[in-house]
Motif scaffolding. Sequence first.
Motif, short mmCIF file in Angstrom:
data_model
loop_
_atom_site.label_atom_id
_atom_site.label_comp_id
_atom_site.label_asym_id
_atom_site.label_seq_id
_atom_site.Cartn_x
_atom_site.Cartn_y
_atom_site.Cartn_z
N GLY A 1 24.49 -5.04 -2.91
CA GLY A 1 23.08 -4.73 -2.78
C GLY A 1 22.70 -3.93 -4.02
N ARG A 2 21.43 -3.67 -4.19
CA ARG A 2 21.02 -2.88 -5.35
C ARG A 2 19.67 -2.24 -5.06
N PRO A 3 19.31 -1.20 -5.81
CA PRO A 3 17.96 -0.65 -5.66
C PRO A 3 16.93 -1.70 -6.06
N VAL A 4 15.72 -1.56 -5.57
CA VAL A 4 14.66 -2.43 -6.07
C VAL A 4 14.40 -2.07 -7.52
N TRP A 5 13.72 -2.94 -8.23
CA TRP A 5 13.49 -2.69 -9.65
C TRP A 5 12.70 -1.40 -9.85
N LYS A 6 13.15 -0.63 -10.83
CA LYS A 6 12.48 0.63 -11.15
C LYS A 6 11.14 0.33 -11.81
N PRO A 7 10.07 0.96 -11.33
CA PRO A 7 8.75 0.73 -11.94
C PRO A 7 8.76 1.06 -13.43
N MET A 8 7.93 0.35 -14.17
CA MET A 8 7.87 0.53 -15.63
C MET A 8 7.59 1.97 -16.03
N HIS A 9 6.69 2.65 -15.31
CA HIS A 9 6.33 4.00 -15.73
C HIS A 9 7.43 5.02 -15.45
N GLN B 1 10.67 4.08 -16.30
CA GLN B 1 11.68 3.74 -17.30
C GLN B 1 11.66 4.81 -18.39
N PRO B 2 12.83 5.22 -18.88
CA PRO B 2 12.86 6.28 -19.90
C PRO B 2 11.93 6.03 -21.09
N MET B 3 11.83 4.80 -21.51
CA MET B 3 11.02 4.49 -22.68
C MET B 3 9.52 4.70 -22.43
N TYR B 4 9.09 4.56 -21.18
CA TYR B 4 7.67 4.59 -20.87
C TYR B 4 7.23 5.78 -20.02
N SER C 1 -2.73 8.47 -14.48
CA SER C 1 -1.73 9.51 -14.29
C SER C 1 -0.78 9.43 -15.47
N ARG C 2 0.06 10.42 -15.59
CA ARG C 2 1.06 10.43 -16.65
C ARG C 2 2.41 10.68 -15.99
N GLY C 3 3.44 9.98 -16.48
CA GLY C 3 4.77 10.13 -15.91
C GLY C 3 5.32 11.53 -16.11
N ASN C 4 6.24 11.90 -15.26
CA ASN C 4 6.92 13.19 -15.38
C ASN C 4 8.19 13.03 -16.20
N SER C 5 8.76 14.12 -16.62
CA SER C 5 9.98 14.04 -17.41
C SER C 5 11.18 13.63 -16.56
N ASP C 6 11.14 13.84 -15.26
CA ASP C 6 12.23 13.43 -14.38
C ASP C 6 11.73 12.28 -13.51
N ALA C 7 12.30 11.12 -13.68
CA ALA C 7 11.79 9.92 -13.02
C ALA C 7 12.25 9.78 -11.58
N TYR C 8 13.16 10.60 -11.11
CA TYR C 8 13.72 10.37 -9.79
C TYR C 8 13.39 11.46 -8.79
N ILE C 9 13.42 12.69 -9.18
CA ILE C 9 13.24 13.79 -8.24
C ILE C 9 11.81 14.29 -8.37
N ARG C 10 11.06 14.20 -7.32
CA ARG C 10 9.64 14.56 -7.35
C ARG C 10 9.37 15.73 -6.42
N SER C 11 8.53 16.62 -6.85
CA SER C 11 8.10 17.69 -5.97
C SER C 11 6.76 17.36 -5.35
N SER C 12 6.07 16.41 -5.93
CA SER C 12 4.74 16.03 -5.45
C SER C 12 4.84 14.96 -4.38
N GLU C 13 3.98 15.04 -3.39
CA GLU C 13 3.92 14.01 -2.36
C GLU C 13 3.10 12.82 -2.82
N ARG C 14 2.35 12.96 -3.90
CA ARG C 14 1.50 11.89 -4.40
C ARG C 14 2.34 10.92 -5.23
N LEU C 15 2.58 9.74 -4.70
CA LEU C 15 3.39 8.76 -5.39
C LEU C 15 2.59 7.48 -5.60
N ALA C 16 2.86 6.81 -6.69
CA ALA C 16 2.33 5.47 -6.87
C ALA C 16 3.01 4.57 -5.84
N VAL C 17 2.37 3.49 -5.46
CA VAL C 17 2.95 2.56 -4.49
C VAL C 17 4.31 2.09 -4.98
#
Length: 136
Positions: free
Chosen positions: A58-66, A68-71, A83-99
């Motif tokens: 099995g695998r994670p679903v594809w990581k959204p483009m925003h 990705q480290p490059m973007y 919106s603008r991406g955060n420096s940490d793509a995985y751990i979020r403190s905000s409850e507001r997430l893109a779909v």
Amino acid sequence: KGLEVRGGGNYWLSTLLIDKEFMSPQARSSRYAVYRRVRGKSCPSEILDVLNSFNAEGRPVWKPMHLQPMYRCNDFVMTSGLSRGNSDAYIRSSERLAVTEDVFNRGLCLPSDNKMSEEQQKVIVDLIHRCFGQQG
């Protein structure tokens, strides 16, 4: 209960999305994942570990483009506006997430093949149920 399996008419990829109320905590980096086991709950990282231990891929679903480290420092569009991406793509403190972030956090790609027998499918379903403390 708490799971939604989605697949298209192509039969090569099926995904699972865990309802928010049945999610256990997890944190992922680019290479590692940690999670806490909670009775009656699970997360993609735990399910993927269990599937892997039975040599089922099995695998994670594809990581959204925003994310990705490059973007990830670029602007992107959300339903609430720009919106603008955060420096940490995985751990979020905000409850507001893109779909797409929400699906990435709660979803996983299941072992899928048009040659999987019904018995093999039952084994995968049983392993997933066990992650939630249920017997299939």
